[in-house]
Design a protein around this motif. Structure first.
Motif, PDB file in Angstrom:
ATOM      1  N   ASP A 109       0.832  -1.209   0.000  1.00 36.76           N
ATOM      2  CA  ASP A 109       0.000   0.000   0.000  1.00 36.76           C
ATOM      3  C   ASP A 109       0.870   1.265   0.000  1.00 36.76           C
ATOM      4  N   ILE A 110       1.757   1.356  -0.971  1.00 31.49           N
ATOM      5  CA  ILE A 110       2.705   2.464  -1.083  1.00 31.49           C
ATOM      6  C   ILE A 110       2.004   3.688  -1.681  1.00 31.49           C
ATOM      7  N   LYS A 111       2.145   4.814  -1.008  1.00 33.67           N
ATOM      8  CA  LYS A 111       1.568   6.074  -1.492  1.00 33.67           C
ATOM      9  C   LYS A 111       2.633   7.112  -1.832  1.00 33.67           C
ATOM     10  N   LYS A 112       3.829   6.955  -1.220  1.00 32.08           N
ATOM     11  CA  LYS A 112       4.864   7.965  -1.411  1.00 32.08           C
ATOM     12  C   LYS A 112       6.231   7.276  -1.491  1.00 32.08           C
ATOM     13  N   ALA A 113       6.958   7.545  -2.586  1.00 27.29           N
ATOM     14  CA  ALA A 113       8.238   6.869  -2.815  1.00 27.29           C
ATOM     15  C   ALA A 113       9.343   7.860  -3.153  1.00 27.29           C
ATOM     16  N   LEU A 114      10.547   7.470  -2.800  1.00 27.12           N
ATOM     17  CA  LEU A 114      11.765   8.210  -3.114  1.00 27.12           C
ATOM     18  C   LEU A 114      12.605   7.320  -4.019  1.00 27.12           C
ATOM     19  N   TYR A 115      13.078   7.870  -5.136  1.00 28.02           N
ATOM     20  CA  TYR A 115      13.836   7.084  -6.102  1.00 28.02           C
ATOM     21  C   TYR A 115      15.152   7.788  -6.439  1.00 28.02           C
ATOM     22  N   PRO A 116      16.172   7.619  -5.589  1.00 32.86           N
ATOM     23  CA  PRO A 116      17.490   8.195  -5.880  1.00 32.86           C
ATOM     24  C   PRO A 116      18.176   7.421  -7.006  1.00 32.86           C
ATOM     25  N   GLY A 117      18.811   8.155  -7.908  1.00 28.92           N
ATOM     26  CA  GLY A 117      19.481   7.500  -9.031  1.00 28.92           C
ATOM     27  C   GLY A 117      18.491   6.910 -10.012  1.00 28.92           C
ATOM     28  N   SER A 118      17.397   7.585 -10.203  1.00 22.76           N
ATOM     29  CA  SER A 118      16.281   7.065 -11.001  1.00 22.76           C
ATOM     30  C   SER A 118      16.534   7.023 -12.495  1.00 22.76           C
ATOM     31  N   TYR A 119      17.432   7.846 -12.970  1.00 22.29           N
ATOM     32  CA  TYR A 119      17.598   8.080 -14.396  1.00 22.29           C
ATOM     33  C   TYR A 119      16.238   8.530 -14.933  1.00 22.29           C
ATOM     34  N   ILE A 120      15.683   7.892 -15.962  1.00 19.43           N
ATOM     35  CA  ILE A 120      14.390   8.316 -16.519  1.00 19.43           C
ATOM     36  C   ILE A 120      13.295   7.281 -16.261  1.00 19.43           C
ATOM     37  N   SER A 160      -1.628  12.423  -9.703  1.00 22.14           N
ATOM     38  CA  SER A 160      -0.236  12.029  -9.478  1.00 22.14           C
ATOM     39  C   SER A 160       0.596  13.245  -9.082  1.00 22.14           C
ATOM     40  N   GLU A 161       1.592  12.976  -8.256  1.00 23.98           N
ATOM     41  CA  GLU A 161       2.554  14.004  -7.894  1.00 23.98           C
ATOM     42  C   GLU A 161       3.928  13.473  -8.257  1.00 23.98           C
ATOM     43  N   VAL A 162       4.548  14.122  -9.220  1.00 25.50           N
ATOM     44  CA  VAL A 162       5.866  13.728  -9.711  1.00 25.50           C
ATOM     45  C   VAL A 162       6.799  14.912  -9.535  1.00 25.50           C
ATOM     46  N   ASN A 163       7.852  14.685  -8.774  1.00 29.41           N
ATOM     47  CA  ASN A 163       8.842  15.733  -8.560  1.00 29.41           C
ATOM     48  C   ASN A 163      10.220  15.190  -8.905  1.00 29.41           C
ATOM     49  N   PHE A 164      11.072  16.085  -9.368  1.00 27.80           N
ATOM     50  CA  PHE A 164      12.437  15.714  -9.708  1.00 27.80           C
ATOM     51  C   PHE A 164      13.395  16.677  -9.035  1.00 27.80           C
ATOM     52  N   LEU A 165      14.437  16.119  -8.447  1.00 35.90           N
ATOM     53  CA  LEU A 165      15.472  16.904  -7.806  1.00 35.90           C
ATOM     54  C   LEU A 165      16.795  16.576  -8.491  1.00 35.90           C
ATOM     55  N   PHE A 166      17.380  17.582  -9.142  1.00 30.59           N
ATOM     56  CA  PHE A 166      18.683  17.392  -9.772  1.00 30.59           C
ATOM     57  C   PHE A 166      19.727  17.539  -8.674  1.00 30.59           C
ATOM     58  N   ALA A 167      20.184  16.400  -8.166  1.00 30.86           N
ATOM     59  CA  ALA A 167      21.104  16.412  -7.029  1.00 30.86           C
ATOM     60  C   ALA A 167      21.844  15.089  -6.953  1.00 30.86           C
ATOM     61  N   ASP A 168      22.905  15.104  -6.180  1.00 28.87           N
ATOM     62  CA  ASP A 168      23.649  13.891  -5.860  1.00 28.87           C
ATOM     63  C   ASP A 168      23.178  13.448  -4.483  1.00 28.87           C
ATOM     64  N   TYR A 169      22.469  12.339  -4.420  1.00 30.42           N
ATOM     65  CA  TYR A 169      21.905  11.887  -3.149  1.00 30.42           C
ATOM     66  C   TYR A 169      22.990  11.522  -2.129  1.00 30.42           C
ATOM     67  N   ILE A 170      24.231  11.360  -2.579  1.00 32.33           N
ATOM     68  CA  ILE A 170      25.331  11.009  -1.677  1.00 32.33           C
ATOM     69  C   ILE A 170      25.940  12.252  -1.026  1.00 32.33           C
ATOM     70  N   SER A 209       5.654   5.891 -10.983  1.00 40.10           N
ATOM     71  CA  SER A 209       4.532   6.831 -10.951  1.00 40.10           C
ATOM     72  C   SER A 209       3.260   6.282 -11.582  1.00 40.10           C
ATOM     73  N   LEU A 210       3.358   5.173 -12.263  1.00 36.73           N
ATOM     74  CA  LEU A 210       2.156   4.542 -12.809  1.00 36.73           C
ATOM     75  C   LEU A 210       1.394   3.790 -11.727  1.00 36.73           C
ATOM     76  N   TYR A 211       2.075   3.495 -10.617  1.00 35.31           N
ATOM     77  CA  TYR A 211       1.491   2.693  -9.542  1.00 35.31           C
ATOM     78  C   TYR A 211       1.511   3.390  -8.179  1.00 35.31           C
ATOM     79  N   ILE A 212       2.308   4.426  -8.049  1.00 37.32           N
ATOM     80  CA  ILE A 212       2.466   5.150  -6.787  1.00 37.32           C
ATOM     81  C   ILE A 212       2.151   6.622  -7.060  1.00 37.32           C
ATOM     82  N   GLU A 213       1.244   7.184  -6.298  1.00 41.36           N
ATOM     83  CA  GLU A 213       0.752   8.522  -6.628  1.00 41.36           C
ATOM     84  C   GLU A 213       1.712   9.670  -6.334  1.00 41.36           C
ATOM     85  N   ASN A 214       2.704   9.456  -5.483  1.00 39.47           N
ATOM     86  CA  ASN A 214       3.636  10.529  -5.138  1.00 39.47           C
ATOM     87  C   ASN A 214       5.058   9.972  -5.159  1.00 39.47           C
ATOM     88  N   VAL A 215       5.840  10.398  -6.147  1.00 38.56           N
ATOM     89  CA  VAL A 215       7.217   9.912  -6.278  1.00 38.56           C
ATOM     90  C   VAL A 215       8.161  11.093  -6.465  1.00 38.56           C
TER      91      VAL A 215
END
Length: 132
Positions: free
Chosen positions: A26-37, A81-91, A42-48
């Motif tokens: 029942d995931i509603k909010k996800a973080l995807y570091p190093g996602s590329y494209i 859907s809520e899709v956000n992108f952060l141009f950053a180095d997660y490390i 986001s097709l299955y989780i409303e906030n990524v």
């Protein structure tokens, strides 16, 4: 730019993986570091929140109109859907983000959990492949 994702998703098919994880936990909010494209979550989780520091990824996510159109026409949930992108180095970058994600996704981006588990809510999960 969405055509680039369509070609990528044919080669890296994770549709069932994200669908099953999102439904089972029942995931509603996800973080995807190093996602590329890989916008498939986001097709299955409303906030990524996608994080990457590869310059071509930034160009891809700047095409918001195409990304939202594609997601809105292929998502399986009713909410917006809520899709956000952060141009950053997660490390090495100091990320100013929430600390309550249900899921952290790690797919070939290094030891993501070491640097990002602090953003996971209690009881949340880390989805990673065996590249760790």
């Amino acid at each position: 730019m969405i055509e680039l994702y369509k070609e990528y998703s044919k080669k890296i098919d994770r549709f069932d993986l994200y669908k099953n994880v999102a439904n089972f936990f029942d995931i509603k909010k996800a973080l995807y570091p190093g996602s590329y494209i890989d916008i498939t979550p986001s097709l299955y989780i409303e906030n990524v929140l996608y994080i990457d520091n590869y310059k071509h990824t930034s160009k891809f996510f700047n095409d918001k109109k195409s990304i939202f159109y594609y997601i809105d026409n292929h998502k399986i949930y009713d909410n917006s859907s809520e899709v956000n992108f952060l141009f950053a180095d997660y490390i090495s970058d100091n990320l100013d983000i929430d600390y309550d994600f249900d899921l952290i996704i790690s797919q070939y981006a290094g030891f993501v959990s070491f640097y990002t588990k602090k953003y996971l809510k209690v009881g949340g999960i880390i989805l990673c492949n065996d590249s760790h």
